[in-house]
Design an enzyme around this catalytic site. Sequence first.
Site, PDB file in Angstrom:
ATOM      1  N   LYS A 277       2.929   4.103   8.379  1.00  0.00           N
ATOM      2  CA  LYS A 277       3.592   4.652   7.762  1.00  0.00           C
ATOM      3  C   LYS A 277       2.770   5.860   7.022  1.00  0.00           C
ATOM      4  O   LYS A 277       1.443   6.289   6.995  1.00  0.00           O
ATOM      5  CB  LYS A 277       2.962   3.633   6.032  1.00  0.00           C
ATOM      6  CG  LYS A 277       4.406   2.997   5.938  1.00  0.00           C
ATOM      7  CD  LYS A 277       4.402   2.232   4.945  1.00  0.00           C
ATOM      8  CE  LYS A 277       5.399   0.655   4.422  1.00  0.00           C
ATOM      9  NZ  LYS A 277       5.373   0.211   3.210  1.00  0.00           N
TER      10      LYS A 277
ATOM     11  N   GLU B 112      10.511   2.747  -2.041  1.00  0.00           N
ATOM     12  CA  GLU B 112      11.126   2.289  -0.946  1.00  0.00           C
ATOM     13  C   GLU B 112      12.457   2.725   0.289  1.00  0.00           C
ATOM     14  O   GLU B 112      12.728   3.132   1.005  1.00  0.00           O
ATOM     15  CB  GLU B 112       9.794   2.114   0.424  1.00  0.00           C
ATOM     16  CG  GLU B 112       8.208   2.557  -0.320  1.00  0.00           C
ATOM     17  CD  GLU B 112       7.211   1.350   0.106  1.00  0.00           C
ATOM     18  OE1 GLU B 112       7.231   0.840  -0.544  1.00  0.00           O
ATOM     19  OE2 GLU B 112       6.629   2.058   1.122  1.00  0.00           O
TER      20      GLU B 112
HETATM   21  N1  LIG Z   1      -0.912  -4.982   4.252  1.00  0.00           N
HETATM   22  C1  LIG Z   1       0.221  -4.500   3.665  1.00  0.00           C
HETATM   23  N2  LIG Z   1       0.045  -4.171   2.350  1.00  0.00           N
HETATM   24  C2  LIG Z   1       0.545  -3.121   2.126  1.00  0.00           C
HETATM   25  C3  LIG Z   1       2.061  -2.862   2.375  1.00  0.00           C
HETATM   26  C4  LIG Z   1       2.498  -3.931   3.722  1.00  0.00           C
HETATM   27  O1  LIG Z   1       3.420  -3.854   4.048  1.00  0.00           O
HETATM   28  N3  LIG Z   1       1.443  -4.256   4.492  1.00  0.00           N
HETATM   29  N4  LIG Z   1       2.916  -2.058   1.534  1.00  0.00           N
HETATM   30  C5  LIG Z   1       3.024  -1.918   0.481  1.00  0.00           C
HETATM   31  C6  LIG Z   1       4.155  -0.903   0.226  1.00  0.00           C
HETATM   32  O2  LIG Z   1       5.201  -1.295   0.385  1.00  0.00           O
HETATM   33  C7  LIG Z   1       3.360   1.048  -0.246  1.00  0.00           C
HETATM   34  O3  LIG Z   1       3.763   1.073   0.928  1.00  0.00           O
HETATM   35  C8  LIG Z   1       4.438   1.284  -1.852  1.00  0.00           C
HETATM   36  O4  LIG Z   1       3.152   0.372  -2.922  1.00  0.00           O
HETATM   37  C9  LIG Z   1       1.931  -2.301  -0.396  1.00  0.00           C
HETATM   38  N5  LIG Z   1       1.218  -3.068   0.705  1.00  0.00           N
END
Ligand SMILES: Nc1nc2c(c(=O)[nH]1)N=C([C@H](O)[C@@H](O)CO)CN2
Length: 121
Positions: A99, A21
Amino acid sequence: MDNIKINGIKTYAYHGALEAERVLGQYFITDIVMYLDLTEASGTDDLNATVHYGEAYQLVEAVIRSEPVNLIEHLAEKVSRTLFDRYDRILEMDITITKPSPPIDGSYENVSITLNRKRDN
Ligand SMILES: Nc1nc2c(c(=O)[nH]1)N=C([C@H](O)[C@@H](O)CO)CN2
Protein backbone atom coordinates in the site's frame (compact mmCIF):
# COMPACT_ATOMS: atom_id res chain seq x y z
CA MET A 1 15.01 -22.53 -8.70
CA ASP A 2 13.91 -20.94 -11.99
CA ASN A 3 11.24 -18.28 -11.69
CA ILE A 4 8.96 -15.88 -13.52
CA LYS A 5 8.41 -12.46 -11.98
CA ILE A 6 5.60 -10.02 -12.59
CA ASN A 7 6.69 -6.72 -11.04
CA GLY A 8 4.78 -3.62 -10.07
CA ILE A 9 1.16 -4.50 -10.89
CA LYS A 10 -0.60 -1.24 -10.02
CA THR A 11 -4.32 -1.54 -9.30
CA TYR A 12 -6.89 0.83 -7.79
CA ALA A 13 -9.02 -1.13 -5.32
CA TYR A 14 -11.04 -0.87 -2.12
CA HIS A 15 -9.44 -3.31 0.30
CA GLY A 16 -8.83 -2.32 3.94
CA ALA A 17 -10.01 -2.56 7.51
CA LEU A 18 -11.22 1.06 7.56
CA GLU A 19 -14.56 2.12 6.12
CA ALA A 20 -12.81 5.05 4.42
CA GLU A 21 -10.65 2.61 2.44
CA ARG A 22 -13.78 0.83 1.24
CA VAL A 23 -15.32 4.13 0.12
CA LEU A 24 -12.36 6.08 -1.29
CA GLY A 25 -10.10 3.26 -2.43
CA GLN A 26 -6.34 3.47 -3.01
CA TYR A 27 -3.59 2.01 -5.18
CA PHE A 28 -2.16 -1.43 -4.46
CA ILE A 29 1.14 -2.64 -5.92
CA THR A 30 1.50 -6.40 -6.36
CA ASP A 31 4.77 -8.22 -7.08
CA ILE A 32 4.73 -11.91 -7.93
CA VAL A 33 7.55 -14.47 -8.08
CA MET A 34 6.44 -17.83 -9.47
CA TYR A 35 8.98 -20.63 -8.95
CA LEU A 36 8.85 -23.37 -11.60
CA ASP A 37 11.15 -25.48 -13.76
CA LEU A 38 11.85 -23.56 -16.98
CA THR A 39 14.15 -26.22 -18.46
CA GLU A 40 11.63 -27.41 -21.06
CA ALA A 41 10.52 -23.90 -22.09
CA SER A 42 14.09 -22.59 -22.30
CA GLY A 43 15.12 -25.59 -24.43
CA THR A 44 12.08 -25.96 -26.70
CA ASP A 45 11.03 -22.29 -27.10
CA ASP A 46 7.45 -23.52 -26.57
CA LEU A 47 5.05 -21.15 -24.77
CA ASN A 48 2.99 -24.17 -23.67
CA ALA A 49 5.94 -25.36 -21.57
CA THR A 50 5.81 -22.37 -19.25
CA VAL A 51 3.40 -19.94 -17.60
CA HIS A 52 2.19 -17.16 -19.94
CA TYR A 53 3.00 -14.10 -17.82
CA GLY A 54 0.40 -11.99 -19.63
CA GLU A 55 -2.35 -14.48 -18.74
CA ALA A 56 -1.04 -14.71 -15.18
CA TYR A 57 -1.12 -10.90 -14.95
CA GLN A 58 -4.78 -10.84 -15.99
CA LEU A 59 -5.65 -13.40 -13.29
CA VAL A 60 -3.84 -11.40 -10.60
CA GLU A 61 -5.45 -8.14 -11.72
CA ALA A 62 -8.90 -9.77 -11.54
CA VAL A 63 -8.28 -10.95 -7.95
CA ILE A 64 -7.06 -7.49 -6.84
CA ARG A 65 -10.13 -5.89 -8.43
CA SER A 66 -12.48 -8.44 -6.82
CA GLU A 67 -14.58 -8.22 -3.63
CA PRO A 68 -12.78 -6.02 -1.03
CA VAL A 69 -11.13 -7.77 1.94
CA ASN A 70 -9.78 -6.37 5.21
CA LEU A 71 -6.15 -7.50 5.08
CA ILE A 72 -3.57 -7.46 2.29
CA GLU A 73 -2.41 -10.81 3.72
CA HIS A 74 -5.78 -12.31 2.80
CA LEU A 75 -5.66 -10.66 -0.62
CA ALA A 76 -2.22 -12.18 -1.25
CA GLU A 77 -3.54 -15.60 -0.19
CA LYS A 78 -6.35 -15.30 -2.77
CA VAL A 79 -3.77 -14.45 -5.45
CA SER A 80 -1.58 -17.47 -4.58
CA ARG A 81 -4.54 -19.89 -4.60
CA THR A 82 -5.74 -18.55 -7.97
CA LEU A 83 -2.34 -19.03 -9.59
CA PHE A 84 -1.70 -22.47 -8.02
CA ASP A 85 -5.14 -23.63 -9.18
CA ARG A 86 -4.58 -22.42 -12.78
CA TYR A 87 -0.94 -23.49 -13.27
CA ASP A 88 0.17 -26.97 -12.16
CA ARG A 89 3.75 -26.04 -13.11
CA ILE A 90 4.09 -23.51 -10.27
CA LEU A 91 5.83 -25.11 -7.26
CA GLU A 92 6.23 -22.07 -4.99
CA MET A 93 5.36 -18.38 -4.96
CA ASP A 94 6.28 -15.11 -3.27
CA ILE A 95 3.47 -12.57 -3.32
CA THR A 96 4.17 -9.03 -2.10
CA ILE A 97 1.37 -6.50 -1.81
CA THR A 98 2.21 -2.88 -1.04
CA LYS A 99 0.00 0.00 0.00
CA PRO A 100 1.89 3.10 -1.14
CA SER A 101 -0.31 5.49 0.85
CA PRO A 102 -2.35 3.81 3.58
CA PRO A 103 -4.52 6.09 5.74
CA ILE A 104 -2.16 5.80 8.71
CA ASP A 105 -0.46 8.90 10.10
CA GLY A 106 3.32 8.84 10.22
CA SER A 107 6.47 9.27 8.15
CA TYR A 108 7.20 6.12 6.09
CA GLU A 109 7.59 5.12 2.47
CA ASN A 110 4.81 2.50 2.29
CA VAL A 111 3.58 -0.69 3.93
CA SER A 112 3.72 -4.18 2.46
CA ILE A 113 3.44 -7.89 3.24
CA THR A 114 5.03 -10.85 1.51
CA LEU A 115 3.62 -14.38 1.54
CA ASN A 116 5.80 -17.36 0.60
CA ARG A 117 3.62 -20.32 -0.36
CA LYS A 118 4.56 -23.79 -1.55
CA ARG A 119 2.15 -25.94 -3.57
CA ASP A 120 1.57 -28.33 -0.67
CA ASN A 121 0.86 -25.52 1.81
N1 LIG B 1 -0.70 -6.56 8.82
C1 LIG B 1 -1.66 -5.70 8.44
N2 LIG B 1 -1.92 -4.63 9.19
C2 LIG B 1 -2.90 -3.76 8.82
C3 LIG B 1 -3.62 -3.96 7.63
C4 LIG B 1 -3.31 -5.09 6.82
O1 LIG B 1 -3.90 -5.31 5.75
N3 LIG B 1 -2.33 -5.93 7.27
N4 LIG B 1 -4.60 -3.06 7.25
C5 LIG B 1 -4.88 -2.00 8.02
C6 LIG B 1 -5.84 -0.98 7.58
O2 LIG B 1 -6.58 -1.37 6.44
C7 LIG B 1 -5.01 0.27 7.28
O3 LIG B 1 -4.58 0.30 5.97
C8 LIG B 1 -5.80 1.51 7.60
O4 LIG B 1 -5.96 1.60 8.98
C9 LIG B 1 -4.19 -1.73 9.31
N5 LIG B 1 -3.16 -2.69 9.60
